[in-house]
Design an enzyme around this catalytic site. Structure first.
Site, mmCIF file in Angstrom:
data_model
loop_
_atom_site.group_PDB
_atom_site.id
_atom_site.type_symbol
_atom_site.label_atom_id
_atom_site.label_comp_id
_atom_site.label_asym_id
_atom_site.label_seq_id
_atom_site.Cartn_x
_atom_site.Cartn_y
_atom_site.Cartn_z
ATOM 1 N N ASP A 12 0.906 -1.353 0.123
ATOM 2 C CA ASP A 12 0.262 -0.030 -0.009
ATOM 3 C C ASP A 12 0.925 1.252 -0.035
ATOM 4 O OD1 ASP A 12 -2.053 -1.924 0.053
ATOM 5 O OD2 ASP A 12 -2.064 -1.555 2.256
ATOM 6 N N ASN A 37 -5.199 -10.142 -3.561
ATOM 7 C CA ASN A 37 -4.683 -9.815 -2.062
ATOM 8 C C ASN A 37 -4.474 -8.375 -2.580
ATOM 9 O OD1 ASN A 37 -2.631 -10.953 -3.376
ATOM 10 N ND2 ASN A 37 -1.712 -11.789 -1.520
ATOM 11 N N HIS A 40 -4.758 -1.921 -5.551
ATOM 12 C CA HIS A 40 -3.856 -0.796 -6.319
ATOM 13 C C HIS A 40 -4.782 0.288 -6.768
ATOM 14 C CE1 HIS A 40 -0.147 -3.621 -7.436
ATOM 15 N NE2 HIS A 40 -0.460 -3.588 -5.988
ATOM 16 N N THR A 298 -8.455 -3.444 -0.388
ATOM 17 C CA THR A 298 -8.820 -4.891 -0.602
ATOM 18 C C THR A 298 -9.813 -5.463 0.499
ATOM 19 O OG1 THR A 298 -7.170 -5.736 -1.548
ATOM 20 C CG2 THR A 298 -8.205 -7.321 -0.991
ATOM 21 N N THR A 299 -9.435 -5.201 1.799
ATOM 22 C CA THR A 299 -10.582 -5.586 2.861
ATOM 23 C C THR A 299 -11.190 -4.353 3.518
ATOM 24 O OG1 THR A 299 -8.751 -5.364 4.311
ATOM 25 C CG2 THR A 299 -9.026 -7.514 3.263
ATOM 26 N N GLY A 300 -10.809 -2.974 3.411
ATOM 27 C CA GLY A 300 -11.183 -1.909 4.159
ATOM 28 C C GLY A 300 -10.940 -1.985 5.511
ATOM 29 N N LYS A 329 3.025 10.342 -0.727
ATOM 30 C CA LYS A 329 2.167 10.597 0.540
ATOM 31 C C LYS A 329 3.135 11.805 1.304
ATOM 32 C CE LYS A 329 -1.564 7.919 1.028
ATOM 33 N NZ LYS A 329 -2.188 6.662 1.658
ATOM 34 N N THR A 412 2.376 13.759 -4.361
ATOM 35 C CA THR A 412 1.765 14.788 -3.364
ATOM 36 C C THR A 412 0.223 14.753 -3.354
ATOM 37 O OG1 THR A 412 1.754 16.368 -5.112
ATOM 38 C CG2 THR A 412 3.591 16.455 -3.754
ATOM 39 N N GLY A 413 -0.269 13.646 -3.952
ATOM 40 C CA GLY A 413 -1.469 13.447 -3.847
ATOM 41 C C GLY A 413 -2.126 12.218 -4.632
HETATM 42 P P1 GDP Z 1 -0.550 0.234 -3.517
HETATM 43 O O1 GDP Z 1 -1.321 -0.961 -2.903
HETATM 44 O O2 GDP Z 1 0.771 0.303 -3.319
HETATM 45 O O3 GDP Z 1 -1.318 0.664 -4.894
HETATM 46 O O4 GDP Z 1 -1.283 1.446 -2.542
HETATM 47 P P2 GDP Z 1 -3.118 1.353 -2.174
HETATM 48 O O5 GDP Z 1 -3.653 2.054 -3.441
HETATM 49 O O6 GDP Z 1 -3.444 0.401 -1.536
HETATM 50 O O7 GDP Z 1 -3.041 2.678 -1.126
HETATM 51 C C1 GDP Z 1 -2.480 3.903 -1.621
HETATM 52 C C2 GDP Z 1 -3.488 4.908 -1.037
HETATM 53 O O8 GDP Z 1 -2.931 6.153 -1.192
HETATM 54 C C3 GDP Z 1 -4.521 4.860 -2.287
HETATM 55 O O9 GDP Z 1 -5.843 5.321 -1.614
HETATM 56 C C4 GDP Z 1 -4.158 6.228 -3.264
HETATM 57 O O10 GDP Z 1 -5.118 6.842 -3.885
HETATM 58 C C5 GDP Z 1 -3.563 6.811 -2.176
HETATM 59 N N1 GDP Z 1 -2.285 7.824 -2.604
HETATM 60 C C6 GDP Z 1 -1.247 7.594 -3.522
HETATM 61 N N2 GDP Z 1 -0.269 8.370 -3.722
HETATM 62 C C7 GDP Z 1 -0.710 9.368 -2.652
HETATM 63 C C8 GDP Z 1 0.021 10.471 -2.258
HETATM 64 O O11 GDP Z 1 1.117 10.946 -3.044
HETATM 65 N N3 GDP Z 1 -0.796 11.386 -1.440
HETATM 66 C C9 GDP Z 1 -2.158 10.933 -1.037
HETATM 67 N N4 GDP Z 1 -2.575 11.852 0.149
HETATM 68 N N5 GDP Z 1 -2.573 9.873 -1.247
HETATM 69 C C10 GDP Z 1 -2.050 8.913 -2.107
HETATM 70 P P1 IMO Z 2 -0.576 -4.270 -2.062
HETATM 71 O O1 IMO Z 2 -0.199 -4.741 -3.501
HETATM 72 C C1 IMO Z 2 -0.961 -4.541 2.175
HETATM 73 C C2 IMO Z 2 -0.893 -8.631 3.632
HETATM 74 C C3 IMO Z 2 -1.970 -9.191 4.465
HETATM 75 C C4 IMO Z 2 -1.659 -10.073 5.520
HETATM 76 C C5 IMO Z 2 -0.557 -10.679 4.725
HETATM 77 C C6 IMO Z 2 -0.901 -12.000 4.233
HETATM 78 O O2 IMO Z 2 -2.122 -3.547 -2.545
HETATM 79 O O3 IMO Z 2 0.233 -3.375 -1.458
HETATM 80 P P2 IMO Z 2 -2.446 -12.798 2.225
HETATM 81 O O4 IMO Z 2 -3.752 -12.612 2.113
HETATM 82 O O5 IMO Z 2 -1.550 -12.407 1.252
HETATM 83 O O6 IMO Z 2 -2.224 -14.285 2.586
HETATM 84 O O7 IMO Z 2 -2.213 -11.912 3.668
HETATM 85 O O8 IMO Z 2 0.075 -10.021 3.831
HETATM 86 N N1 IMO Z 2 -1.003 -8.153 2.341
HETATM 87 C C7 IMO Z 2 -1.051 -7.026 1.973
HETATM 88 N N2 IMO Z 2 -0.710 -5.870 2.675
HETATM 89 N N3 IMO Z 2 -1.253 -4.328 0.984
HETATM 90 C C8 IMO Z 2 -1.160 -5.482 0.133
HETATM 91 O O9 IMO Z 2 -0.825 -5.560 -1.350
HETATM 92 C C9 IMO Z 2 -0.962 -6.962 0.648
HETATM 93 N N4 IMO Z 2 -1.042 -8.241 0.203
HETATM 94 C C10 IMO Z 2 -0.965 -9.071 1.217
HETATM 95 O O10 IMO Z 2 -2.693 -7.973 4.807
HETATM 96 O O11 IMO Z 2 -0.810 -9.270 6.443
HETATM 97 MG MG MG Z 3 -2.843 -1.727 -1.709
#
Ligand code: GDP
Ligand code: IMO
Ligand code: MG
Length: 422
Positions: A12, A37, A40, A298-300, A329, A412-413
């Site tokens: 994340d 899992n 993105h 994914t899970t909230g 961020k 930055t967002g």
């Molecule tokens: P990923 O799994 O690495 O793709 O990341 P996620 O999408 O699960 O979580 C990143 C969260 O941060 C999402 O809600 C994005 O929209 C948000 N995000 C990404 N880059 C930035 C940033 O530079 N600033 C802020 N405020 N939010 C961001």
């Molecule tokens: P992205 O690509 C954050 C974490 C789960 C748990 C561990 C094992 O969005 O960054 P799993 O379901 O994979 O067997 O769970 O791995 N996990 C993630 N945490 N972002 C992810 O993917 C994750 N993929 C798996 O939360 O701790």
């Molecule tokens: Mg993610």
């Protein structure tokens, strides 16, 4: 140019945003490991897409999205993502290419993931319950079923019946309702017809792309601290996250990988259980979580948050051979009086590197912190370095120097256009 984007922390980090950003110039964007899992987030043209399987560059006109062999697929999730994009007018025929070597996440994998988590009780791992671990376990123990079988229906039917009968016996031990073979087979028939047009030999697609000097971006999922070998096992995910996973997960020869981008969040977040040396609690944690909207894609689930852990990130960059950094961020840290960064760990009074720590040590290490003066100015969405307060610049310079790798992008967002080319 062939490049890779990896998550350098516990997932994340904002990989989806950076993949989308860098996809403007790509021909292929490739998922090669993990499964749904992953979550993105891409925000483009005012719309938010939480992708679990779809390569995050798919919104760009020129990009073909590849789901290569290393990815495990929940076909319901895949189909709903295809339908979501089709509804928005995206034509995916010939634009989405899925390997027939991908293993399928079966209903019994999801049931077993959940049953094992429940059985672990207070020692639960906090998996996403998407069936990832059980599906990958079946893959390596020759009990998996691939899209290849789905396209060869009699073989699929036979294997599915055999595996489900065995898994139902295991589920009975957990007192979980058995999987209905007839109902599930009927569902798979419909899913198969839907996805068949997208299935192809993705090895050849990538090979041709390399030969024709196309721009190919590999989209890593999760983060190095969740790598099955290099994370604090068992608090990890089922796949390898580091650079070598591209080779096994897609067939790209190692020598062809030219650039590795690590996405580094300006602080740390983590969903699920397990050690987290720089974790914060109380009001400070709550304010970062709220400002950063740190709730699982994914899970909230609310994400645990903490200071940036450069000891762990430094290891992630080393082990993946990172050549460029994208910081995300940084905007979330505005308004804090003081910002801390972990520069090393102490264990029983002595220095200990991340790589020497298992989960027992990682739970007990004392982070060594460097403190930085915060900034009050709102920097949401700024697009030029000159708009950053001097304190933010000092923070970024320190990160770059400590890690010894150039920062190329500062996000930055959340939206596509909110970044600084650095
Ligand atoms: P990923 O799994 O690495 O793709 O990341 P996620 O999408 O699960 O979580 C990143 C969260 O941060 C999402 O809600 C994005 O929209 C948000 N995000 C990404 N880059 C930035 C940033 O530079 N600033 C802020 N405020 N939010 C961001
Ligand atoms: P992205 O690509 C954050 C974490 C789960 C748990 C561990 C094992 O969005 O960054 P799993 O379901 O994979 O067997 O769970 O791995 N996990 C993630 N945490 N972002 C992810 O993917 C994750 N993929 C798996 O939360 O701790
Ligand atoms: Mg993610």
């Amino acid at each position: 140019m062939v490049s890779l984007i990896i998550g350098s922390q516990w997932g994340d980090e904002g990989k989806g945003k950076i993949v989308d950003l860098l996809s403007e110039k790509q021909d292929l964007v490739v998922r090669f490991h993990g499964g749904n899992n992953a979550g993105h987030t891409v925000i483009a043209n005012g719309k938010k897409y939480p992708f679990h399987l779809m390569p995050s560059g798919i919104l760009h006109k020129k990009v073909a999205g590849v789901i290569a062999n290393g990815t495990v697929l929940d076909l319901d999730v895949l189909v709903s993502e295809i339908e979501m994009l089709q509804k928005d007018g995206y034509k995916l025929e010939g634009k989405l290419l899925i390997s027939d070597r991908c293993h399928i996440i079966m209903p019994y994998h999801k049931a077993m993931d959940e049953a094992m988590e429940n059985a672990r009780g207070k020692n639960k791992l906090g998996t996403t319950k998407r069936g990832i671990g059980p599906a990958l376990a079946d893959k390596v123990s020759y009990n998996g079923i691939r899209l290849y079988e789905l396209l060869n229906w009699p073989q699929f039917e036979e294997k599915f019946k055999f595996q489900t009968e065995i898994k139902n016996k295991i589920l009975k031990v957990f007192k979980v309702k058995p999987i209905n073979i007839v109902d599930e087979l009927a569902k798979f028939k419909i899913l198969m017809e839907f996805i068949e047009p997208f299935i192809t030999d993705t090895y050849q697609v990538i090979k041709k792309g390399v030969k024709e000097k196309e721009n190919i971006l590999f989209e890593g999922a999760h983060g190095v601290m969740l790598d099955n070998d290099f994370g604090p096992y068992p608090y990890v995910t089922g796949s390898n996250v580091i650079t070598g996973a591209v080779n096994t997960g897609s067939g790209l020869p190692v020598k062809d990988m030219k650039e590795v981008w690590a996405v580094v969040k300006a602080y740390t977040s983590r969903v699920g259980e397990g050690p987290f040396p720089t974790e914060l609690s109380g009001k400070l944690a709550d304010s970062i979580r709220e400002k950063g909207a740190e709730y699982g894609t994914t899970t909230g689930r609310p994400r645990r948050v903490g200071w940036l852990d450069l000891e762990a990130v430094k290891f992630a960059l080393e082990v993946t051979g990172t050549t460029n950094i994208a910081i995300t961020k940084i905007d979330v840290l505005s308004g804090l009086d003081e910002i801390k960064v972990c520069t090393g760990y102490k264990y029983k009074g002595k220095d200990i590197p991340y790589s020497s720590c298992g989960y027992v040590e990682l739970e007990k290490v004392e982070p060594v912190y460097e403190a930085f003066k915060g900034w009050q100015k709102n920097i949401d969405g700024v697009k030029s370095e000159s708009k950053l307060p001097k304190e933010a610049k000092a923070y970024l310079k320190f990160i770059e120097k400590f890690l010894g790798v150039k920062i190329g992008i500062i996000s930055t967002g959340p939206a596509r256009e909110e970044y600084i080319k650095y």
